[in-house]
Design a protein around this motif. Structure first.
Motif, mmCIF file in Angstrom:
data_model
loop_
_atom_site.group_PDB
_atom_site.id
_atom_site.type_symbol
_atom_site.label_atom_id
_atom_site.label_comp_id
_atom_site.label_asym_id
_atom_site.label_seq_id
_atom_site.Cartn_x
_atom_site.Cartn_y
_atom_site.Cartn_z
ATOM 1 N N SER B 214 0.824 -1.201 0.000
ATOM 2 C CA SER B 214 0.000 0.000 0.000
ATOM 3 C C SER B 214 0.859 1.253 0.000
ATOM 4 N N SER C 22 -2.056 -16.044 -4.823
ATOM 5 C CA SER C 22 -3.108 -16.022 -3.808
ATOM 6 C C SER C 22 -2.510 -15.764 -2.428
ATOM 7 N N MET C 25 -1.630 -12.080 -2.231
ATOM 8 C CA MET C 25 -2.809 -11.216 -2.085
ATOM 9 C C MET C 25 -3.337 -11.229 -0.655
ATOM 10 N N VAL C 26 -3.340 -12.405 -0.023
ATOM 11 C CA VAL C 26 -3.767 -12.469 1.379
ATOM 12 C C VAL C 26 -2.853 -11.595 2.242
ATOM 13 N N ILE C 28 -1.068 -9.044 1.302
ATOM 14 C CA ILE C 28 -1.270 -7.626 0.985
ATOM 15 C C ILE C 28 -2.534 -7.117 1.672
ATOM 16 N N GLU C 29 -3.599 -7.939 1.644
ATOM 17 C CA GLU C 29 -4.823 -7.534 2.336
ATOM 18 C C GLU C 29 -4.607 -7.356 3.833
ATOM 19 N N LYS C 30 -3.716 -8.176 4.402
ATOM 20 C CA LYS C 30 -3.438 -8.085 5.841
ATOM 21 C C LYS C 30 -2.405 -7.002 6.135
ATOM 22 N N ASN C 31 -1.994 -6.258 5.091
ATOM 23 C CA ASN C 31 -1.011 -5.191 5.234
ATOM 24 C C ASN C 31 0.332 -5.676 5.773
ATOM 25 N N GLU C 92 -8.129 -2.330 -9.569
ATOM 26 C CA GLU C 92 -9.540 -1.957 -9.501
ATOM 27 C C GLU C 92 -10.193 -2.227 -10.855
ATOM 28 N N ARG C 96 -8.903 -5.904 -12.505
ATOM 29 C CA ARG C 96 -9.067 -6.783 -11.364
ATOM 30 C C ARG C 96 -9.923 -7.985 -11.717
ATOM 31 N N GLU C 100 -8.778 -11.838 -11.747
ATOM 32 C CA GLU C 100 -9.393 -12.883 -10.936
ATOM 33 C C GLU C 100 -9.873 -14.051 -11.779
ATOM 34 N N GLN C 155 -6.371 -16.721 9.702
ATOM 35 C CA GLN C 155 -7.777 -16.777 9.309
ATOM 36 C C GLN C 155 -8.198 -18.245 9.150
#
Lengths: 221, 221, 221
Positions: B214, C22, C25-26, C28-31, C92, C96, C100, C155
C-alpha cells in the motif's frame, strides 16, 4: 495379558469418538461446511498421534498404516452431522446436557488412553530411556489433536487456557514412565490411564484451574 | 578453537532466555494459565530448532536428546511468572523499560546465535552444499519458535509484520554460507552471528521496515 | 511418453503462479510487509509439497532438492508486488476482474496438477498400495499450501469453508488411485488432473457448496 490390550482398545475407541465429536462441534459452531466438519473431527482424533509419529520418524504415521481410528472418527462425525442437521432441537435442553456429560467422560477416557499409547509408541521405537521425549510423546498424543483443531479453527488452543486439561496428561505420563520400571508394564499402563481420567474428571467437576499471572481468572465459565 | 564454542553457548543461552521470556509475555498478555505460559515460553525457545530437525530428519529432534535449553527456558519462564505474579508493579515504569531494553539485546543475540547454529546443523547433517536448504534451516531456527508462538497464541506472526526481524537472520545466514568457504568456519560463524545482532539492533533502533504494497505503514509503533 | 511430463510441468507452473499470487494477495490484504508477502506467497505454492514430504520421510523435502518452484513463486510474488505498489489502480475495475478470472483458472489447474503430483510422489516412495495414504498425500499437496497460508495469516482455512475446493482434489485423487490400475499411469494422471480442474471450475461457477449443519449458508459471497 490379552485383556489389557482389549481394554486399551476400548478406551481408545471411546476417546476417538469423544475427540472426533469435539472437533466436529467446533466446526459446526464456526459454521464450516461438511468437509470442514469432517476434517476438524478426524484431525482432532488422530492429529496427536500424527505429530507424535512425525517427531520420532515413525514413517508413514500409524494412522495411515492402520486407519481404523480414521474410519471410526469419520463415522462418528457423519452420525453427529446427520443428527444435528435433521434434529437441530436435539442439541438443546436435556439431551444436550446428557450429551455433554457423556462426552466429558469419553474425552477424559480418551486423554488417558492416548497418553499411555503415546508412551508405548516411544518405548516400541526404542526411546523408552529418553524420559523427557517419552513424556512429550504421551502428552502430545493426548492433547495434540485438540491443539491442531483449535489452530485450524483459528482459536487459542483450549488446552493452553483451561481446566487443568494437559496437566492430567502430563501427570499420567510422568507416573507411567517411572511406574513401569517398578511394576509390570501393562498394569502400570492401565493404572496411569485411569489416573489421567480421574484427575481430568475431578478438574472439570471442581473447576480446578492453574494460576494466571494476573492472579485472577478472567474467564470463569 | 574451544573458545568459539563457549562463546556460541553463551550467545545461545542469552537467546534462550530472551525467546522464552517473549513467549511467556505473549501468554501472560493473552491471560493464559501457568501451563499455557510454560508451553508458549518453551516452544518459542526451542520450536525453531524442532522444525529444523524434523525438516531434515534429525530424529529425535536435538531438544529431546539434550534438553538443556528446555530446562533453561522452563526456569526462565517460572522466574518471570513468579516475579510478575507477586510484584505486578515491577512490570510498570522504569523497570519495564530496562527489562525491554535488556530483552531486546538478548533477543538480537539469540537470533544471531540460533541462525548460525541452524546452519551448523545443516552442515553436520551433510547438507552444506544445499545452500538454499542450509539458509532456510538457519532462518527457521532463528524465527520458527516465534512463529509457532504467534500461531498458537492466535495472532499474525510478528516476524511477518515488522522491524526487519527475519531479514537480519536471512542476511546473516546467506553471509555465513558464503563466508565459510573463504575464511575458517568458526570465525565465519561468530562474524555472521554478530552481523545478525547488529542489523537487528539497528533495525529496532531506527525502525527500519520493509515496504508494504500500500506504500504506507499502518501500524507504526 | 515425454509429452505427458512436459504437460504436467506446464500445469504445475500455472498452479505455482496462481498459488503464489493467492498467498501474496492475502498478505497484501493483511497489510504485511514485503517479507510477509514473499513468505506467504512461497509457502502457499510449495507448502503442500513440504507437508507431503515430511509425512512420508522424503528428506530433505523436494522443494529444497530442486527449488525451481520456489524461484518461480518468488518471481511471481515480486512482480505482483511491484505492479500493485506502483500501479495501485490496476487492481480496480476491469483489470481486477480479468486478473481474478485468469487466476481462478490457473488455481484450478494447479489444484489438479498438485493433486496428481502428490500421488506420484507417494507411488515413487513405494506407498502406492497404501491407498488412503496416497490419496491423503495427493490432497495435502493440493490444499496444504493454502491451509498453511491461512493459518499463518490468522484466518480460518478457506478450504474448510467454501466452494467445494478440497472436494475436487479428493475426487480426483481417489479416481487417479483406482484408474491407474486400469489404464496406463500417464493417461490416468492427466485425465484425473483434468477432472479436478473441471469440478473445481464448475463448483466456482455454480457456487456449489457442501451442506452445513445449520442447513443454511451464512456467508454466501
Amino acid at each position: 495379558m490379552e485383556i489389557h490390550w482389549t481394554m486399551l482398545f476400548a478406551l481408545e475407541a471411546a476417546g476417538t469418538i469423544a475427540f472426533a465429536s469435539s472437533g466436529a462441534m467446533v466446526a459446526i459452531e464456526k459454521n464450516l461446511d461438511l468437509l470442514g466438519i469432517i476434517v476438524l473431527g478426524v484431525i482432532t482424533a488422530v492429529g496427536g498421534g500424527m505429530i507424535r509419529d512425525i517427531t520420532i520418524g515413525n514413517i508413514p504415521p500409524s494412522l495411515f498404516r492402520n486407519p481404523v481410528y480414521v474410519w471410526m472418527s469419520l463415522i462418528t462425525v457423519l452420525l453427529l452431522f446427520l443428527v444435528i442437521r435433521f434434529h437441530p432441537r436435539i442439541m438443546e435442553g436435556r439431551y444436550r446436557s446428557t450429551y455433554e456429560k457423556v462426552m466429558n467422560i469419553f474425552d477424559a477416557v480418551g486423554l488417558g488412553a492416548f497418553t499411555v499409547v503415546g508412551i508405548n509408541t516411544a518405548i516400541e521405537a526404542g526411546y523408552g530411556d529418553y524420559r523427557f521425549l517419552a513424556a512429550f510423546l504421551g502428552v502430545v498424543t493426548g492433547v495434540g489433536g485438540g491443539m491442531l483443531r483449535d489452530i485450524m479453527a483459528n482459536q487459542t488452543p483450549y488446552v493452553l487456557r483451561k481446566h487443568f486439561y494437559a496437566c492430567a496428561s502430563i501427570i499420567g505420563a510422568v507416573c507411567y514412565i517411572f511406574l513401569r520400571e517398578l511394576i509390570p508394564g501393562n498394569s502400570a499402563m492401565l493404572l496411569c490411564a485411569f489416573l489421567v481420567v480421574i484427575i481430568r474428571l475431578l478438574a472439570t467437576r471442581y473447576r480446578w484451574n492453574l494460576p494466571r499471572a494476573s492472579g485472577k481468572s478472567k474467564d470463569r465459565r
